[in-house]
Each structure stands twice: as C-alpha cells, then as structure tokens.
Design a protein around this motif. Structure first.
Motif, PDB file in Angstrom:
ATOM      1  N   GLN A 227     -14.521  43.517  59.629  1.00 18.85           N
ATOM      2  CA  GLN A 227     -13.250  43.545  60.349  1.00 18.85           C
ATOM      3  C   GLN A 227     -12.643  42.149  60.492  1.00 18.85           C
ATOM      4  OE1 GLN A 227     -12.340  46.679  61.582  1.00 18.85           O
ATOM      5  NE2 GLN A 227     -10.316  45.966  62.198  1.00 18.85           N
ATOM      6  N   LEU A 230      -9.956  40.895  58.117  1.00 17.74           N
ATOM      7  CA  LEU A 230      -8.568  41.345  58.220  1.00 17.74           C
ATOM      8  C   LEU A 230      -7.708  40.353  59.003  1.00 17.74           C
ATOM      9  CD1 LEU A 230      -9.147  45.154  58.891  1.00 17.74           C
ATOM     10  CD2 LEU A 230      -8.326  44.098  56.783  1.00 17.74           C
ATOM     11  N   ARG A 231      -8.368  39.392  59.666  1.00 23.71           N
ATOM     12  CA  ARG A 231      -7.629  38.375  60.425  1.00 23.71           C
ATOM     13  C   ARG A 231      -8.273  37.011  60.231  1.00 23.71           C
ATOM     14  NH1 ARG A 231      -6.140  41.238  66.276  1.00 23.71           N
ATOM     15  NH2 ARG A 231      -4.967  43.008  65.404  1.00 23.71           N
ATOM     16  N   SER A 235      -4.034  35.099  53.753  1.00 22.71           N
ATOM     17  CA  SER A 235      -3.317  36.345  53.463  1.00 22.71           C
ATOM     18  C   SER A 235      -3.861  37.050  52.224  1.00 22.71           C
ATOM     19  CB  SER A 235      -1.823  36.070  53.296  1.00 22.71           C
ATOM     20  OG  SER A 235      -1.587  35.191  52.196  1.00 22.71           O
ATOM     21  N   GLU A 238      -6.946  38.955  53.458  1.00 28.97           N
ATOM     22  CA  GLU A 238      -6.545  40.019  54.373  1.00 28.97           C
ATOM     23  C   GLU A 238      -5.909  41.181  53.617  1.00 28.97           C
ATOM     24  OE1 GLU A 238      -5.584  36.992  58.138  1.00 28.97           O
ATOM     25  OE2 GLU A 238      -3.955  37.982  57.040  1.00 28.97           O
ATOM     26  N   ARG A 239      -5.000  40.869  52.706  1.00 26.25           N
ATOM     27  CA  ARG A 239      -4.337  41.940  51.957  1.00 26.25           C
ATOM     28  C   ARG A 239      -5.301  42.612  50.985  1.00 26.25           C
ATOM     29  NH1 ARG A 239      -0.021  39.969  48.692  1.00 26.25           N
ATOM     30  NH2 ARG A 239      -0.825  37.837  48.909  1.00 26.25           N
ATOM     31  N   VAL A 241      -8.572  43.059  51.406  1.00 25.97           N
ATOM     32  CA  VAL A 241      -9.463  43.949  52.166  1.00 25.97           C
ATOM     33  C   VAL A 241      -8.732  45.232  52.541  1.00 25.97           C
ATOM     34  CG1 VAL A 241     -10.727  44.203  54.338  1.00 25.97           C
ATOM     35  CG2 VAL A 241     -10.946  42.097  52.998  1.00 25.97           C
ATOM     36  N   LYS A 242      -7.462  45.126  52.932  1.00 23.01           N
ATOM     37  CA  LYS A 242      -6.683  46.330  53.251  1.00 23.01           C
ATOM     38  C   LYS A 242      -6.555  47.241  52.037  1.00 23.01           C
ATOM     39  CE  LYS A 242      -3.899  44.274  56.951  1.00 23.01           C
ATOM     40  NZ  LYS A 242      -2.541  43.851  57.369  1.00 23.01           N
TER      41      LYS A 242
END
Length: 357
Positions: A227, A230-231, A235, A238-239, A241-242
C-alpha cells in the motif's frame, strides 16, 4: 524461585468459589509493544466478569518475570511483574509479548528456560508481535507455520530458516504454537483463544467496549502489503501499482507497461529498485500469487479458474510459481488449511504428568 508476597487487586476481588475457565501467564519481552499486550489483556479482562467490573472470575491472569523489577515497554511505560517464573503447567496459556528486535539480546536466560519448559510440558504458547522470535529461539516453532509482520520477515527468516513465516494472516495456530503479527491483531487472537474456553459470547463481549467493529479470523484479508507504494512520491511507481492491481488477470510485458506510463523500461526499473527493492515484474507476480492464495482459502474455484483469474497460463504455471513462493502446491496448501483447528490443545486434565528434573 522467589515469589511475590503481594497479590494484585484483581486477584483479591476474584469470584468466590468459582474456578476460572482459563488461566493465562504473560511474559513481557524487553522493550515490549504496549498495544499488543493491552489488546490481549483487555479482551481477557472484559471476558472475565460481568459488565466492566474487571474481576478475575471466569478468566485469571498474571504477569511473570525473571525478577520483580519493572519491564520497560518500547514507548517507555514500565510494567511490574506480579510473580517470578513458576511451573508453566499452572497455566492454560503462556503469552509472550514481543517488542523491539534490537532489544532481543536483553532477554534473560530464565525467560528462555521458562518458555522451553512450557513447550516440554505441552502448555500452549502465544507469541504477540515479535514474541515469535523468542518462541523460535527455544525451538517451539521448528517446522511450523508462524505469523510474522512483513517488516520483520527477512530478519526472522535469516535467524530461523526452519520456520515457515507467514505475512498475510493476522494470526496462525499450529498445534500448541499460536503466533500473531502484532498490533490490533492481538485482540483477535485473544478472542479466538477465549472463545474456546469461555464461549464465543464472552470472548466477543469486549469488542464493543473497545470500539472494535468485528472479530477478524486468521483468514481475514490483510491490508495490501504494498500500500505504501501508492503514495511513495514517485508518480511512475504509484501509477504502475494502480495499473497492476487493476490487471491481475491480464498482466502484460514490462515494456508495454512502461509505454503506458510514458517512461522507459530502464527508468521504471530504477524507480522500483529505489522504492520497492524489487523489479516491477516480480511485484506484479507477487500480487497475483497473493490473490491466488486468497482464492484458495476462500473459494471452491478450480485451479484452472484461479490460474485464469490471476493471470497465469494454466494450472501448472500457477502451481510452479505458487510452490516457489509458499513452499507448497496450491491444493496441498488449501487442504491443510481446511482442517478444523478448533481442538487447539488438550485440557490440563488430559496433559501428561509434569516431568521431574
């Protein structure tokens, strides 16, 4: 051994003529975690009596130590042991509360001797937080599964490679050894243990008092272990992993993933090396294997169906990677965990006589 000459207020106000259903001894590690200790203790306390009177009626507990000197928690609070170590067969459970691993060397030899004796006399031992380290140190976890917080997994395995460390279950019950990853999971494992001796209604009685919404079982899905990615502030990571989370059943090549993120493959790999310490392809596979693990635990889907949902070519492809990650074939893993573990331990009356010498 020297015993305390005083009794706690809770001891003095116990139920007259009522034999407790469960007796628990707490062992506090140097720099123990206060939350794990308090969570288990409060569920026990609230189960012991009616309302919030906190008398030791249906449950009894004590805090043991090598001496009666205070034990300092990681937060600085100090707890006084009530008694020095005695015969562990006097208790239904010994609960060892772990703490900072940097303070592990500060355990007394008497603590390890007491835990070792508990194992020899078939007394179930519960390890909260890094209490599993102390259990493993004296051989109580050899060849067993053990719940370990993901933060401590590598350190644990480097010390105790013979133990199967599990990071995606709140707690693990393997015979007489019960381990808990720590934190609020101590509340859940306490409720599980108390339910087997005092009944579910008494075990769950304390949850509303503590403003806990539900009793989570060992198979409760944990927070996504990545988790933080994601932060993480990058970027690209984060992108990525999404996108990975949204495409567990349809993974693609890392080059295509980099193209979708408008970056190069080398830049993406460097970003993951910095923030994740593993290549993106490996992370994506771990996500899919964790998803497969949850499906095996909680569905009756065929192995082929699970393989398809988790982005593997076929059942054989999934089995090969699953065995590499978890040390078991998928179906063997599933069958082993379908066994009823409600009969945790023999009662004190069924135990063999205490050994002499």
């Amino acid at each position: 051994m020297e015993q305390s000459t005083t009794r706690s207020k809770a001891d003095c106000e116990g139920g007259e003529g009522i034999a407790p259903d469960i007796r628990v001894a707490f062992v506090l590690s140097p720099s123990f975690t206060l939350l794990a200790f308090a969570g288990f203790m409060d569920i026990l306390r609230l189960a012991a009596d009616e309302g919030d009177r906190s008398r030791q009626v249906h449950c009894r507990w004590t805090i043991l130590g090598a001496t009666l000197d205070p034990v300092r928690a990681s937060c600085g609070a100090k707890i006084l042991p009530w008694r020095t170590y005695d015969d562990p067969v006097e208790y239904d459970y010994v609960v060892v509360v772990g703490g900072l691993t940097s303070a592990f060397r500060d355990h007394s030899p008497e603590t390890f001797d007491f835990l070792r004796l508990a194992g020899e006399r078939d007394v179930p031992v519960v390890g909260l937080c890094t209490g599993s380290f102390a259990m493993a140190e004296v051989g109580l976890l050899r060849g067993k599964r053990c719940a370990v917080h993901c933060r401590h997994r590598e350190e644990f395995l480097s010390r105790y490679p013979e133990v199967a460390a599990v990071t995606d279950e709140l707690f693990v019950i393997d015979g007489q050894a019960i381990t808990c990853a720590g934190g609020t999971a101590a509340i859940d494992v306490a409720a599980e243990v108390i339910a087997r001796h005092c009944g579910a209604s008494r075990a769950l009685k304390g949850l509303p008092e503590l403003l806990v919404d539900e009793h989570r079982t060992t198979r409760h899905g944990l927070r996504f272990p990545y988790q933080n990615l994601l932060r993480c502030g990058d970027s690209r990571v984060e992108r990525a992993v999404k996108l990975m989370l949204g495409q567990l059943s349809q993974p693609t090549s890392m080059r295509r993933l980099a193209d979708r993120l408008a970056t190069s493959l080398s830049q993406l790999n460097r970003a993951f090396a910095k923030h994740c310490r593993m290549p993106p392809a490996r992370l994506w596979r771990e996500m899919r294997l964790l998803h497969a693990r949850q499906l095996l635990l909680n569905t009756d889907d065929t192995l082929a169906e699970i393989a398809a949902e988790c982005g593997f070519v076929d059942a054989a492809h999934l089995s090969r990677h699953f065995r590499g990650a978890f040390g078991e074939a998928p179906r063997a893993f599933q069958r082993a965990r379908a066994v009823d573990v409600s009969a945790l331990s023999v009662t004190k009356q069924e135990r063999p006589a205490a050994r002499v010498g």
